[in-house]
Design a protein around this motif. Structure first.
Motif, PDB file in Angstrom:
ATOM      1  N   ARG A   7       0.963  -8.140  -8.168  1.00  0.00           N
ATOM      2  CA  ARG A   7      -0.195  -8.069  -9.126  1.00  0.00           C
ATOM      3  C   ARG A   7      -1.249  -8.890  -8.227  1.00  0.00           C
ATOM      4  NH1 ARG A   7      -1.267  -4.702 -13.453  1.00  0.00           N
ATOM      5  NH2 ARG A   7      -0.348  -4.290 -14.991  1.00  0.00           N
ATOM      6  N   ILE A   8      -2.557  -8.339  -7.505  1.00  0.00           N
ATOM      7  CA  ILE A   8      -3.628  -9.094  -7.191  1.00  0.00           C
ATOM      8  C   ILE A   8      -4.853  -9.139  -7.898  1.00  0.00           C
ATOM      9  CG2 ILE A   8      -2.189  -8.417  -4.935  1.00  0.00           C
ATOM     10  CD1 ILE A   8      -4.077  -6.811  -4.134  1.00  0.00           C
ATOM     11  N   ASP A   9      -5.415  -9.447  -7.550  1.00  0.00           N
ATOM     12  CA  ASP A   9      -6.729 -10.220  -7.806  1.00  0.00           C
ATOM     13  C   ASP A   9      -7.897  -8.836  -7.333  1.00  0.00           C
ATOM     14  OD1 ASP A   9      -9.801 -11.169  -8.174  1.00  0.00           O
ATOM     15  OD2 ASP A   9      -8.946 -11.632  -9.879  1.00  0.00           O
ATOM     16  N   ILE A  10      -8.315  -8.255  -8.254  1.00  0.00           N
ATOM     17  CA  ILE A  10      -9.297  -6.785  -8.020  1.00  0.00           C
ATOM     18  C   ILE A  10     -10.142  -7.176  -6.732  1.00  0.00           C
ATOM     19  CG2 ILE A  10     -11.163  -5.469  -8.923  1.00  0.00           C
ATOM     20  CD1 ILE A  10      -9.554  -5.796 -11.188  1.00  0.00           C
ATOM     21  N   THR A  11     -10.370  -8.553  -6.711  1.00  0.00           N
ATOM     22  CA  THR A  11     -11.788  -9.026  -6.154  1.00  0.00           C
ATOM     23  C   THR A  11     -10.699  -8.968  -4.089  1.00  0.00           C
ATOM     24  OG1 THR A  11     -10.871 -10.981  -6.538  1.00  0.00           O
ATOM     25  CG2 THR A  11     -13.077  -9.836  -7.498  1.00  0.00           C
ATOM     26  N   PRO A  14      -8.225  -4.829  -0.161  1.00  0.00           N
ATOM     27  CA  PRO A  14      -8.908  -4.505   0.565  1.00  0.00           C
ATOM     28  C   PRO A  14     -10.185  -4.175   0.986  1.00  0.00           C
ATOM     29  CG  PRO A  14      -6.595  -3.924   1.342  1.00  0.00           C
ATOM     30  CD  PRO A  14      -6.928  -4.267  -0.496  1.00  0.00           C
ATOM     31  N   ALA A  15     -11.087  -4.623   2.435  1.00  0.00           N
ATOM     32  CA  ALA A  15     -12.427  -4.509   1.869  1.00  0.00           C
ATOM     33  C   ALA A  15     -12.457  -2.582   1.908  1.00  0.00           C
ATOM     34  CB  ALA A  15     -13.118  -4.534   3.073  1.00  0.00           C
ATOM     35  N   VAL A  16     -11.561  -2.206   2.666  1.00  0.00           N
ATOM     36  CA  VAL A  16     -11.775  -0.470   2.938  1.00  0.00           C
ATOM     37  C   VAL A  16     -11.894   0.040   1.375  1.00  0.00           C
ATOM     38  CG1 VAL A  16      -9.220  -0.356   3.857  1.00  0.00           C
ATOM     39  CG2 VAL A  16     -11.164   1.424   4.447  1.00  0.00           C
ATOM     40  N   VAL A  17     -11.034  -0.384   0.661  1.00  0.00           N
ATOM     41  CA  VAL A  17     -11.204  -0.127  -0.764  1.00  0.00           C
ATOM     42  C   VAL A  17     -12.375   0.048  -1.566  1.00  0.00           C
ATOM     43  CG1 VAL A  17      -9.312  -0.194  -3.233  1.00  0.00           C
ATOM     44  CG2 VAL A  17      -8.498  -0.644  -1.005  1.00  0.00           C
ATOM     45  N   GLN A  18     -12.729  -1.698  -1.330  1.00  0.00           N
ATOM     46  CA  GLN A  18     -13.984  -1.379  -2.553  1.00  0.00           C
ATOM     47  C   GLN A  18     -14.673  -1.098  -2.111  1.00  0.00           C
ATOM     48  OE1 GLN A  18     -14.609  -5.890  -2.645  1.00  0.00           O
ATOM     49  NE2 GLN A  18     -12.193  -6.414  -2.727  1.00  0.00           N
ATOM     50  N   GLN A  19     -15.183  -0.671  -0.676  1.00  0.00           N
ATOM     51  CA  GLN A  19     -15.962   0.495   0.048  1.00  0.00           C
ATOM     52  C   GLN A  19     -16.356   1.814  -0.614  1.00  0.00           C
ATOM     53  OE1 GLN A  19     -15.454  -0.364   4.416  1.00  0.00           O
ATOM     54  NE2 GLN A  19     -16.130  -2.475   4.493  1.00  0.00           N
ATOM     55  N   TYR A 102      -5.724   4.614  -9.274  1.00  0.00           N
ATOM     56  CA  TYR A 102      -5.913   4.675  -7.368  1.00  0.00           C
ATOM     57  C   TYR A 102      -4.873   4.747  -6.597  1.00  0.00           C
ATOM     58  CZ  TYR A 102     -10.707   6.309  -9.566  1.00  0.00           C
ATOM     59  OH  TYR A 102     -11.399   7.034 -10.816  1.00  0.00           O
ATOM     60  N   ARG A 103      -3.794   5.464  -6.152  1.00  0.00           N
ATOM     61  CA  ARG A 103      -3.257   4.368  -5.246  1.00  0.00           C
ATOM     62  C   ARG A 103      -3.675   4.701  -3.579  1.00  0.00           C
ATOM     63  NH1 ARG A 103      -0.494   7.371  -9.469  1.00  0.00           N
ATOM     64  NH2 ARG A 103       0.746   5.632 -10.582  1.00  0.00           N
ATOM     65  N   PHE A 104      -4.326   4.040  -2.943  1.00  0.00           N
ATOM     66  CA  PHE A 104      -4.502   4.124  -2.079  1.00  0.00           C
ATOM     67  C   PHE A 104      -3.319   3.581  -0.901  1.00  0.00           C
ATOM     68  CE2 PHE A 104      -8.224   2.474  -4.282  1.00  0.00           C
ATOM     69  CZ  PHE A 104      -9.003   3.608  -3.648  1.00  0.00           C
ATOM     70  N   THR A 105      -3.280   4.600   0.787  1.00  0.00           N
ATOM     71  CA  THR A 105      -2.269   4.008   1.411  1.00  0.00           C
ATOM     72  C   THR A 105      -3.503   4.004   2.967  1.00  0.00           C
ATOM     73  OG1 THR A 105      -0.388   5.409   0.894  1.00  0.00           O
ATOM     74  CG2 THR A 105      -0.517   4.721   3.226  1.00  0.00           C
ATOM     75  N   LEU A 106      -3.350   2.737   3.755  1.00  0.00           N
ATOM     76  CA  LEU A 106      -4.633   2.439   4.357  1.00  0.00           C
ATOM     77  C   LEU A 106      -3.593   2.451   5.754  1.00  0.00           C
ATOM     78  CD1 LEU A 106      -5.953  -0.879   3.514  1.00  0.00           C
ATOM     79  CD2 LEU A 106      -6.222   1.450   2.826  1.00  0.00           C
ATOM     80  N   GLU A 107      -4.270   3.003   6.982  1.00  0.00           N
ATOM     81  CA  GLU A 107      -4.050   3.397   8.627  1.00  0.00           C
ATOM     82  C   GLU A 107      -4.716   2.187   8.714  1.00  0.00           C
ATOM     83  OE1 GLU A 107      -3.775   6.371  11.464  1.00  0.00           O
ATOM     84  OE2 GLU A 107      -1.964   7.312   9.424  1.00  0.00           O
ATOM     85  N   GLY A 108      -4.361   0.841   9.288  1.00  0.00           N
ATOM     86  CA  GLY A 108      -5.163   0.143  10.050  1.00  0.00           C
ATOM     87  C   GLY A 108      -5.893  -0.433   9.142  1.00  0.00           C
ATOM     88  N   ALA A 109      -7.409   0.145   9.475  1.00  0.00           N
ATOM     89  CA  ALA A 109      -8.893  -0.033   8.410  1.00  0.00           C
ATOM     90  C   ALA A 109      -9.325   0.651   7.761  1.00  0.00           C
ATOM     91  CB  ALA A 109      -9.716  -1.386   9.050  1.00  0.00           C
ATOM     92  N   LEU A 110      -8.297   2.160   8.126  1.00  0.00           N
ATOM     93  CA  LEU A 110      -8.908   2.894   6.709  1.00  0.00           C
ATOM     94  C   LEU A 110      -8.167   3.965   5.918  1.00  0.00           C
ATOM     95  CD1 LEU A 110      -9.847   4.708  10.548  1.00  0.00           C
ATOM     96  CD2 LEU A 110     -11.858   3.128   9.496  1.00  0.00           C
TER      97      LEU A 110
END
Length: 118
Positions: A7-11, A14-19, A102-110
């Motif tokens: 568990r992590i704080d919503i804030t 990663p920035a890309v998820v928030q964007q 919302y299940r995000f998978t990142l590749e680097g910063a994308l």
């Protein structure tokens, strides 16, 4: 939660998820296009959209017939490049409310993949 899920704080998402979430709320397709890998995929309501043009079309039209609000409920890191945000939606869509993952998978910063599901 699995053994590797934290568990992590919503804030702390990663920035890309928030964007992405901000761009989704405002239907800013240009902003979304800049934070996806070229072959990114997005699955919602059992339909998968692959590639930036398909995803930005989905952003422009998704749930446009409904008015709703979203409230972040919780966030998790499921691996070094995977994050889940649980959001509560309320609005004039059938059922009136829903909790979605919302299940995000990142590749680097994308973002390379997003699956939206109950």
């Amino acid at each position: 939660m699995t053994d590797s899920t934290v568990r992590i704080d919503i804030t702390d998402l990663p920035a890309v998820v928030q964007q992405f979430l901000t761009a989704l709320d405002t239907r800013d397709t240009s902003a979304v296009a800049g934070i996806l890998t070229p072959q990114a995929s997005l699955t919602d309501e059992g339909h998968t959209h692959t590639g930036v043009p398909s995803i930005t079309d989905w952003i422009a039209n998704a749930a446009s017939e409904f008015t709703y609000t979203t409230t972040p409920v919780a966030a998790e890191r499921t691996s070094t490049n995977q994050f889940t945000l649980i959001q509560h939606l309320e609005g004039d869509f059938p059922g009136g409310s829903a909790d979605l993952n919302y299940r995000f998978t990142l590749e680097g910063a994308l973002i390379s993949s997003l699956v939206i599901a109950p």
